[in-house]
Design an enzyme around this catalytic site. Structure first.
Site, PDB file in Angstrom:
ATOM      1  N   GLU A 146       0.868  -1.176   0.000  1.00  0.00           N
ATOM      2  CA  GLU A 146       0.000   0.000   0.000  1.00  0.00           C
ATOM      3  C   GLU A 146       0.903   1.224   0.000  1.00  0.00           C
ATOM      4  O   GLU A 146       1.998   1.195   0.554  1.00  0.00           O
ATOM      5  CB  GLU A 146      -0.903   0.070   1.245  1.00  0.00           C
ATOM      6  CG  GLU A 146      -2.007  -0.951   1.284  1.00  0.00           C
ATOM      7  CD  GLU A 146      -1.574  -2.265   1.900  1.00  0.00           C
ATOM      8  OE1 GLU A 146      -2.255  -3.276   1.693  1.00  0.00           O
ATOM      9  OE2 GLU A 146      -0.517  -2.296   2.575  1.00  0.00           O
ATOM     10  N   TYR A 172       7.386   2.277  -7.599  1.00  0.00           N
ATOM     11  CA  TYR A 172       6.673   1.010  -7.645  1.00  0.00           C
ATOM     12  C   TYR A 172       6.197   0.689  -9.061  1.00  0.00           C
ATOM     13  O   TYR A 172       6.349  -0.447  -9.524  1.00  0.00           O
ATOM     14  CB  TYR A 172       5.500   1.013  -6.665  1.00  0.00           C
ATOM     15  CG  TYR A 172       5.922   1.221  -5.225  1.00  0.00           C
ATOM     16  CD1 TYR A 172       7.108   0.676  -4.731  1.00  0.00           C
ATOM     17  CD2 TYR A 172       5.149   1.969  -4.354  1.00  0.00           C
ATOM     18  CE1 TYR A 172       7.510   0.879  -3.419  1.00  0.00           C
ATOM     19  CE2 TYR A 172       5.534   2.170  -3.028  1.00  0.00           C
ATOM     20  CZ  TYR A 172       6.713   1.620  -2.576  1.00  0.00           C
ATOM     21  OH  TYR A 172       7.096   1.821  -1.276  1.00  0.00           O
TER      22      TYR A 172
END
Length: 182
Positions: A136, A148
């Site tokens: 997350e 990411y």
């Protein structure tokens, strides 16, 4: 494993050749090449907590890190010589990995350390035959989101009101990386 045996193993496995070549042929290796990842120890917590507290408005406590040790999570630090530059923690169970925390000393950011830690955590997961790596991230953290995505993570959903925020709560972007094996 006994802490002293683990430290000896870390020392033996460290590639001292890189350090030698860096001294003899300084242009042959980069600072990033000389950084190493090793298991995090309780003795690292003072430095890890200082990084955590500087980087986050709502930092993890000493107790949370100690719970990660007790739970058997894979906890790592990235260091240059004997200075901790950052850390990462991943939980692995039943074919899934969940990256819980990655953080880099604010004075060392934008040098590829976060990427090095992330790639290491992914390799730890791969070595355990994990199929999917989850994490997350705050939507208000565009640098982490870019890292990411660049590493292959895809957005898979939103967790409403996941993070504490200055004015209430902040959603979390849920991201996942599928690992494939031949």
């Amino acid at each position: 494993m006994n802490v002293y045996l683990q430290r000896l193993k870390d020392f033996v496995l460290y590639d001292a050749d890189r350090e030698f070549y860096a001294k003899i042929f300084p242009d042959s290796v980069t600072r990033k090449d000389l950084m190493r990842l090793r298991k995090m120890y309780a003795e690292d917590l003072a430095t890890v907590l200082a990084i955590e507290e500087h980087n986050y408005t709502f930092p993890w406590s000493d107790g949370i890190f100690r719970d990660c040790f007790r739970a058997g999570y894979s906890c790592w630090v990235c260091e240059d010589v004997d200075k901790v530059l950052g850390y990462g923690i991943v939980s692995i169970a039943v074919g899934e990995a969940h990256i819980l925390n990655i953080s880099v000393d604010h004075k060392e950011q934008k040098q590829g350390i976060g990427r090095k830690i992330l790639e290491h955590l992914i390799e730890v997961a791969r070595s355990r035959k994990v199929e999917t790596v989850f994490l997350e991230v705050r939507p208000s953290n565009p640098n982490a989101i870019a890292l990411y995505r660049d590493t292959g993570f895809n957005e898979i959903g939103i967790r409403k009101d996941y993070y504490p925020a200055e004015e209430g709560r902040e959603d979390a972007l849920m991201m996942a990386l599928e690992l494939y094996y031949l």
